[in-house]
Design a protein around this motif. Structure first.
Motif, PDB file in Angstrom:
ATOM      1  N   THR A  88       0.854  -1.005   0.213  1.00 26.33           N
ATOM      2  CA  THR A  88       0.492  -0.047  -0.071  1.00 26.33           C
ATOM      3  C   THR A  88       1.140   1.468   0.043  1.00 26.33           C
ATOM      4  O   THR A  88       1.987   1.496   0.554  1.00 26.33           O
ATOM      5  CB  THR A  88      -1.024  -0.433   1.101  1.00 26.33           C
ATOM      6  OG1 THR A  88      -1.576  -1.102   1.463  1.00 26.33           O
ATOM      7  CG2 THR A  88      -2.018   0.878   1.496  1.00 26.33           C
ATOM      8  N   VAL A  89       0.735   2.195  -0.597  1.00 29.32           N
ATOM      9  CA  VAL A  89       0.926   3.370  -0.623  1.00 29.32           C
ATOM     10  C   VAL A  89       0.391   4.205  -0.522  1.00 29.32           C
ATOM     11  O   VAL A  89      -0.761   4.898  -0.837  1.00 29.32           O
ATOM     12  CB  VAL A  89       1.849   4.093  -2.456  1.00 29.32           C
ATOM     13  CG1 VAL A  89       2.591   5.485  -2.794  1.00 29.32           C
ATOM     14  CG2 VAL A  89       2.659   2.721  -2.896  1.00 29.32           C
ATOM     15  N   TYR A  90       0.526   5.558   0.550  1.00 27.98           N
ATOM     16  CA  TYR A  90       0.136   5.506   0.952  1.00 27.98           C
ATOM     17  C   TYR A  90      -0.299   7.191  -0.118  1.00 27.98           C
ATOM     18  O   TYR A  90       1.020   7.997   0.316  1.00 27.98           O
ATOM     19  CB  TYR A  90      -0.506   6.538   2.275  1.00 27.98           C
ATOM     20  CG  TYR A  90      -0.690   5.018   3.211  1.00 27.98           C
ATOM     21  CD1 TYR A  90      -0.353   4.409   3.651  1.00 27.98           C
ATOM     22  CD2 TYR A  90      -2.362   5.384   3.612  1.00 27.98           C
ATOM     23  CE1 TYR A  90      -0.237   2.772   4.070  1.00 27.98           C
ATOM     24  CE2 TYR A  90      -2.404   3.690   4.544  1.00 27.98           C
ATOM     25  CZ  TYR A  90      -1.937   2.791   4.411  1.00 27.98           C
ATOM     26  OH  TYR A  90      -2.133   1.852   6.192  1.00 27.98           O
ATOM     27  N   HIS A  91      -1.342   8.414  -0.230  1.00 27.00           N
ATOM     28  CA  HIS A  91      -0.956   8.945  -0.619  1.00 27.00           C
ATOM     29  C   HIS A  91      -1.877  10.771  -0.072  1.00 27.00           C
ATOM     30  O   HIS A  91      -1.025  11.957  -0.076  1.00 27.00           O
ATOM     31  CB  HIS A  91      -1.893   9.475  -2.434  1.00 27.00           C
ATOM     32  CG  HIS A  91      -1.143   8.324  -3.120  1.00 27.00           C
ATOM     33  ND1 HIS A  91      -0.371   9.111  -3.442  1.00 27.00           N
ATOM     34  CD2 HIS A  91      -1.794   7.226  -3.373  1.00 27.00           C
ATOM     35  CE1 HIS A  91       0.265   7.424  -4.705  1.00 27.00           C
ATOM     36  NE2 HIS A  91      -1.128   6.766  -4.703  1.00 27.00           N
ATOM     37  N   GLN A  92      -2.442  10.427   1.046  1.00 23.96           N
ATOM     38  CA  GLN A  92      -2.648  11.413   1.863  1.00 23.96           C
ATOM     39  C   GLN A  92      -3.633  10.959   2.760  1.00 23.96           C
ATOM     40  O   GLN A  92      -4.020  10.457   2.985  1.00 23.96           O
ATOM     41  CB  GLN A  92      -3.557  12.188   1.280  1.00 23.96           C
ATOM     42  CG  GLN A  92      -4.418  13.309   1.781  1.00 23.96           C
ATOM     43  CD  GLN A  92      -5.201  14.430   1.040  1.00 23.96           C
ATOM     44  OE1 GLN A  92      -5.621  14.455  -0.270  1.00 23.96           O
ATOM     45  NE2 GLN A  92      -6.119  15.458   1.668  1.00 23.96           N
ATOM     46  N   LEU A  93      -2.665  11.632   4.288  1.00 24.40           N
ATOM     47  CA  LEU A  93      -2.991  11.400   5.489  1.00 24.40           C
ATOM     48  C   LEU A  93      -3.682  12.595   5.978  1.00 24.40           C
ATOM     49  O   LEU A  93      -2.762  13.322   6.620  1.00 24.40           O
ATOM     50  CB  LEU A  93      -2.272  10.461   6.020  1.00 24.40           C
ATOM     51  CG  LEU A  93      -1.903   8.359   5.639  1.00 24.40           C
ATOM     52  CD1 LEU A  93      -0.544   8.479   6.335  1.00 24.40           C
ATOM     53  CD2 LEU A  93      -3.057   8.489   6.113  1.00 24.40           C
ATOM     54  N   GLU A  94      -4.840  12.181   6.260  1.00 24.49           N
ATOM     55  CA  GLU A  94      -5.420  13.285   7.243  1.00 24.49           C
ATOM     56  C   GLU A  94      -6.172  13.881   8.588  1.00 24.49           C
ATOM     57  O   GLU A  94      -6.141  14.587   9.446  1.00 24.49           O
ATOM     58  CB  GLU A  94      -6.794  14.733   5.828  1.00 24.49           C
ATOM     59  CG  GLU A  94      -5.985  14.792   4.969  1.00 24.49           C
ATOM     60  CD  GLU A  94      -7.352  15.364   3.849  1.00 24.49           C
ATOM     61  OE1 GLU A  94      -8.572  15.619   4.514  1.00 24.49           O
ATOM     62  OE2 GLU A  94      -7.109  16.286   3.584  1.00 24.49           O
ATOM     63  N   ARG A  95      -6.328  12.654   8.724  1.00 20.85           N
ATOM     64  CA  ARG A  95      -6.459  11.805  10.039  1.00 20.85           C
ATOM     65  C   ARG A  95      -5.435  11.759  11.242  1.00 20.85           C
ATOM     66  O   ARG A  95      -4.304  11.894  10.738  1.00 20.85           O
ATOM     67  CB  ARG A  95      -7.706  10.410  10.115  1.00 20.85           C
ATOM     68  CG  ARG A  95      -8.862  10.539   9.310  1.00 20.85           C
ATOM     69  CD  ARG A  95      -9.482   9.367   9.309  1.00 20.85           C
ATOM     70  NE  ARG A  95      -8.936   8.717   8.870  1.00 20.85           N
ATOM     71  CZ  ARG A  95      -9.175   7.322   9.356  1.00 20.85           C
ATOM     72  NH1 ARG A  95      -9.852   6.743   9.789  1.00 20.85           N
ATOM     73  NH2 ARG A  95      -8.358   6.210   8.622  1.00 20.85           N
TER      74      ARG A  95
END
Length: 145
Positions: A88-95
């Motif tokens: 998995t590649v995370y593109h955005q983590l806002e939480r």
């Protein structure tokens, strides 16, 4: 020979500038016990209770701790980041993830000994009953001879 004047506080300003430069160059490192985020809370009152509701989506009941210390209600916990072991590649983590802590001052009429709490669908509700108000009492005056 030329005379130079230097204000004594100029060295402090230069040191502060160097410290700021160092902080900007180094990545921010969070200590393990640092409180990274604060969940949102609502507090409301009725004639019988003071109610605290805190948004804790994704936080397990086992990761929540409530304590009363010196007329202060402390809420501690952690929202864990469940990293996918795959590709998995995370593109955005806002939480926000990690440890959190909040403290709430208890008013004089609150009875922390009888409080109760429950977690339902990511909403922690803490109900703190109020002590009955002292309506006073009449004191009889006796005569001493």
């Amino acid at each position: 020979m030329a005379k130079t004047t230097r204000a004594p506080w100029m060295g402090l300003i230069e040191d502060l500038g160097e410290q700021m430069d160092d902080m900007m160059r180094e990545p921010r490192r969070a200590r393990r016990d640092a409180h990274v985020w604060q969940p949102q809370a609502d507090i409301f009152e009725t004639a019988e209770n003071i109610t605290l509701q805190v948004e804790l989506p994704g936080v397990a009941r086992e990761d929540i701790r409530l304590e009363v210390k010196n007329r202060t209600l402390w809420l501690y916990g952690e929202r864990r980041f469940e990293k996918d072991a795959g590709e998995t590649v995370y593109h955005q983590l806002e939480r926000s993830y990690g440890a959190f802590a909040r403290k709430f001052s208890l008013p004089g009429g609150a009875d922390p000994d009888t409080m109760r709490a429950h977690l339902r669908e990511g909403l922690l509700t803490v109900v703190i009953p109020k002590r009955p108000r002292d309506t006073g009492r009449r004191i009889q005056v006796n005569c001493i001879d």
